[in-house]
Motif scaffolding. Structure first.
Motif, PDB file in Angstrom:
ATOM      1  N   TRP A 131       0.952  -1.210  -0.336  1.00 30.48           N
ATOM      2  CA  TRP A 131      -0.214  -0.160  -0.293  1.00 30.48           C
ATOM      3  C   TRP A 131       0.562   1.139  -0.014  1.00 30.48           C
ATOM      4  N   PRO A 132       2.208   1.112   0.628  1.00 24.73           N
ATOM      5  CA  PRO A 132       2.596   2.552   0.370  1.00 24.73           C
ATOM      6  C   PRO A 132       3.518   3.212  -0.744  1.00 24.73           C
ATOM      7  N   GLU A 133       3.647   1.863  -1.544  1.00 27.20           N
ATOM      8  CA  GLU A 133       3.765   2.289  -3.098  1.00 27.20           C
ATOM      9  C   GLU A 133       2.704   2.650  -3.891  1.00 27.20           C
ATOM     10  N   VAL A 134       1.192   3.010  -3.685  1.00 27.76           N
ATOM     11  CA  VAL A 134       0.620   3.501  -4.328  1.00 27.76           C
ATOM     12  C   VAL A 134      -0.049   4.854  -3.728  1.00 27.76           C
ATOM     13  N   ALA A 135       0.280   5.301  -4.681  1.00 24.21           N
ATOM     14  CA  ALA A 135       0.339   6.864  -4.583  1.00 24.21           C
ATOM     15  C   ALA A 135      -0.813   7.654  -6.051  1.00 24.21           C
ATOM     16  N   ARG A 136      -2.312   8.182  -5.559  1.00 20.19           N
ATOM     17  CA  ARG A 136      -3.050   8.430  -6.781  1.00 20.19           C
ATOM     18  C   ARG A 136      -2.686   8.252  -8.061  1.00 20.19           C
ATOM     19  N   PRO A 137      -3.278   6.558  -8.282  1.00 18.41           N
ATOM     20  CA  PRO A 137      -2.668   6.474  -9.638  1.00 18.41           C
ATOM     21  C   PRO A 137      -4.293   6.207 -10.149  1.00 18.41           C
ATOM     22  N   ILE A 138      -3.906   6.532 -11.547  1.00 19.63           N
ATOM     23  CA  ILE A 138      -5.203   5.635 -12.441  1.00 19.63           C
ATOM     24  C   ILE A 138      -5.115   4.418 -12.225  1.00 19.63           C
ATOM     25  N   VAL A 139      -6.787   3.991 -11.699  1.00 21.15           N
ATOM     26  CA  VAL A 139      -7.060   2.471 -10.952  1.00 21.15           C
ATOM     27  C   VAL A 139      -7.236   1.885 -12.632  1.00 21.15           C
ATOM     28  N   VAL A 140      -6.710   1.106 -13.480  1.00 19.74           N
ATOM     29  CA  VAL A 140      -7.422   0.437 -14.294  1.00 19.74           C
ATOM     30  C   VAL A 140      -7.944  -1.154 -14.231  1.00 19.74           C
ATOM     31  N   VAL A 141      -9.058  -1.089 -14.565  1.00 17.78           N
ATOM     32  CA  VAL A 141      -9.663  -2.379 -14.514  1.00 17.78           C
ATOM     33  C   VAL A 141     -10.201  -3.067 -16.012  1.00 17.78           C
ATOM     34  N   PRO A 142      -9.737  -4.342 -16.038  1.00 11.15           N
ATOM     35  CA  PRO A 142     -10.083  -4.758 -17.055  1.00 11.15           C
ATOM     36  C   PRO A 142     -11.401  -5.401 -16.668  1.00 11.15           C
ATOM     37  N   VAL A 143     -12.361  -6.244 -17.561  1.00 14.42           N
ATOM     38  CA  VAL A 143     -13.779  -6.444 -17.498  1.00 14.42           C
ATOM     39  C   VAL A 143     -13.621  -7.431 -18.718  1.00 14.42           C
ATOM     40  N   GLY A 144     -13.965  -8.744 -17.929  1.00 14.41           N
ATOM     41  CA  GLY A 144     -13.948 -10.027 -18.781  1.00 14.41           C
ATOM     42  C   GLY A 144     -14.937 -10.820 -18.971  1.00 14.41           C
ATOM     43  N   SER A 145     -15.242 -11.328 -19.130  1.00 17.89           N
ATOM     44  CA  SER A 145     -15.884 -12.456 -19.362  1.00 17.89           C
ATOM     45  C   SER A 145     -15.730 -14.162 -18.809  1.00 17.89           C
ATOM     46  N   CYS A 146     -16.991 -15.315 -18.399  1.00 18.94           N
ATOM     47  CA  CYS A 146     -15.979 -16.682 -18.282  1.00 18.94           C
ATOM     48  C   CYS A 146     -17.289 -16.643 -18.990  1.00 18.94           C
ATOM     49  N   GLU A 147     -17.494 -16.958 -20.489  1.00 16.58           N
ATOM     50  CA  GLU A 147     -18.147 -17.573 -21.899  1.00 16.58           C
ATOM     51  C   GLU A 147     -17.343 -18.429 -22.651  1.00 16.58           C
ATOM     52  N   GLN A 148     -18.839 -19.091 -23.269  1.00 15.29           N
ATOM     53  CA  GLN A 148     -18.352 -20.267 -24.624  1.00 15.29           C
ATOM     54  C   GLN A 148     -17.810 -18.750 -26.023  1.00 15.29           C
ATOM     55  N   HIS A 149     -17.092 -19.604 -26.110  1.00 13.61           N
ATOM     56  CA  HIS A 149     -15.890 -18.596 -27.460  1.00 13.61           C
ATOM     57  C   HIS A 149     -16.003 -19.779 -28.795  1.00 13.61           C
ATOM     58  N   GLY A 150     -16.670 -20.599 -28.613  1.00 13.89           N
ATOM     59  CA  GLY A 150     -16.468 -21.688 -30.170  1.00 13.89           C
ATOM     60  C   GLY A 150     -15.848 -22.440 -29.695  1.00 13.89           C
ATOM     61  N   PRO A 151     -15.956 -23.247 -30.260  1.00 19.03           N
ATOM     62  CA  PRO A 151     -14.783 -24.824 -30.382  1.00 19.03           C
ATOM     63  C   PRO A 151     -13.062 -24.683 -30.346  1.00 19.03           C
ATOM     64  N   HIS A 152     -13.245 -23.236 -30.655  1.00 19.40           N
ATOM     65  CA  HIS A 152     -11.516 -23.190 -30.982  1.00 19.40           C
ATOM     66  C   HIS A 152     -11.405 -22.101 -30.284  1.00 19.40           C
ATOM     67  N   LEU A 153     -11.949 -21.389 -29.123  1.00 17.42           N
ATOM     68  CA  LEU A 153     -10.988 -20.109 -27.977  1.00 17.42           C
ATOM     69  C   LEU A 153     -11.332 -20.320 -27.004  1.00 17.42           C
ATOM     70  N   PRO A 154     -10.678 -19.981 -26.097  1.00 18.63           N
ATOM     71  CA  PRO A 154     -10.807 -20.399 -24.564  1.00 18.63           C
ATOM     72  C   PRO A 154     -12.325 -19.769 -23.947  1.00 18.63           C
ATOM     73  N   ILE A 155     -12.190 -19.862 -23.185  1.00 21.61           N
ATOM     74  CA  ILE A 155     -13.778 -19.391 -22.325  1.00 21.61           C
ATOM     75  C   ILE A 155     -13.631 -18.267 -21.698  1.00 21.61           C
ATOM     76  N   ALA A 156     -11.904 -17.663 -21.806  1.00 22.96           N
ATOM     77  CA  ALA A 156     -11.525 -16.293 -21.081  1.00 22.96           C
ATOM     78  C   ALA A 156     -10.987 -15.406 -21.826  1.00 22.96           C
ATOM     79  N   THR A 157     -10.788 -15.618 -23.304  1.00 20.69           N
ATOM     80  CA  THR A 157     -10.884 -15.000 -24.786  1.00 20.69           C
ATOM     81  C   THR A 157     -11.255 -13.209 -24.000  1.00 20.69           C
ATOM     82  N   ASP A 158     -12.203 -12.958 -23.895  1.00 22.89           N
ATOM     83  CA  ASP A 158     -12.699 -11.403 -23.457  1.00 22.89           C
ATOM     84  C   ASP A 158     -11.673 -10.780 -22.254  1.00 22.89           C
ATOM     85  N   THR A 159     -11.807 -12.147 -21.305  1.00 23.97           N
ATOM     86  CA  THR A 159     -10.529 -11.361 -20.601  1.00 23.97           C
ATOM     87  C   THR A 159      -9.387 -11.087 -21.330  1.00 23.97           C
TER      88      THR A 159
END
Length: 231
Positions: A21-49
């Motif tokens: 916590w002392p290393e965190v000093a008023r930054p912009i926090v960037v949060v990736p928002v994905g999904s856990c869902e099917q992406h066909g038979p060829h792509l991983p479930i975590a594709t969006d993430t």
């Protein structure tokens, strides 16, 4: 295209979960928002993430005032109900999660949610309305690819071939229907495509994915710079 998003964030030394916590000093926090869902038979479930995390990491690479937060990997994926592997918390719960994350980050100069899943947009709009009402410094960004297909087609498959080719089973790729978004929302994916594919991934390539990714990175960086100019 080099290291994974997590590896890049670690190399930067600005992956929030690895900081004290002392290393965190008023930054912009960037949060990736994905999904856990099917992406066909060829792509991983975590594709969006995976895509959202890599976009968020590239933003942190460009902004020395930003840190990379852990990704939200289970979000609003009700339209993929009926496919094994899909997990969803629904629109209302996701809205609450987004709002509470932003509220908890009062120590930051701002929060950027980098969305990788179209099904999250309704929740994000609801959250954004509340952020404006509460005068919170939050930016919600979603990618737009002109001419892109809806799900697990040429666009996403090309992106994954550029970002994580070892996770793509291109020999299993099959074309699917190409309905418009309103039909998808009304009927869900399962009733439209037995494979879960909406589009044609069979001719996808890393060569196509790399410029798509770079353009998305540029658009994200420009949106963040307009929202909060770099000092």
């Amino acid at each position: 295209m080099g290291a994974s998003g997590t590896e890049l964030g670690t190399e930067l030394g600005r992956e929030l979960g690895r900081m004290t916590w002392p290393e965190v000093a008023r930054p912009i926090v960037v949060v990736p928002v994905g999904s856990c869902e099917q992406h066909g038979p060829h792509l991983p479930i975590a594709t969006d993430t995976l895509i959202a995390t890599r976009l968020a990491t590239e933003l942190v690479c460009r902004r020395i005032d930003a840190v990379l937060a852990p990704a939200l990997a289970i979000t609003a994926s009700g339209e993929h109900q009926g496919f094994p592997g899909t997990l969803s918390i629904g629109c209302d719960v996701l809205t609450t999660v987004l709002v509470e994350i932003a509220r908890s980050a009062d120590w930051a100069s701002g929060v950027v949610f980098v969305n990788g899943h179209g099904g999250n947009r309704a929740a994000m709009q609801q959250a954004d309305n509340l952020f404006k009402h509460e005068c919170r410094n939050v930016l919600i960004w979603s990618p737009s690819v002109p001419g892109g297909d809806l799900h697990a087609g040429h666009t996403e498959t090309s992106l994954l071939l550029a970002l994580a080719p070892e996770l793509v089973r291109l020999d299993r790729a099959v074309p699917g229907p190409t309905p418009n978004l309103s039909v998808l929302i009304e009927h869900g994916v399962r009733s439209l495509s037995d494979t879960g594919v909406l589009g044609d991934p069979t001719h996808a390539s890393a060569a196509d994915g790399e410029p798509i990714f770079r353009n998305l990175c540029d658009h994200l960086a420009a949106a963040v710079n307009a929202w909060m100019p770099a000092t």
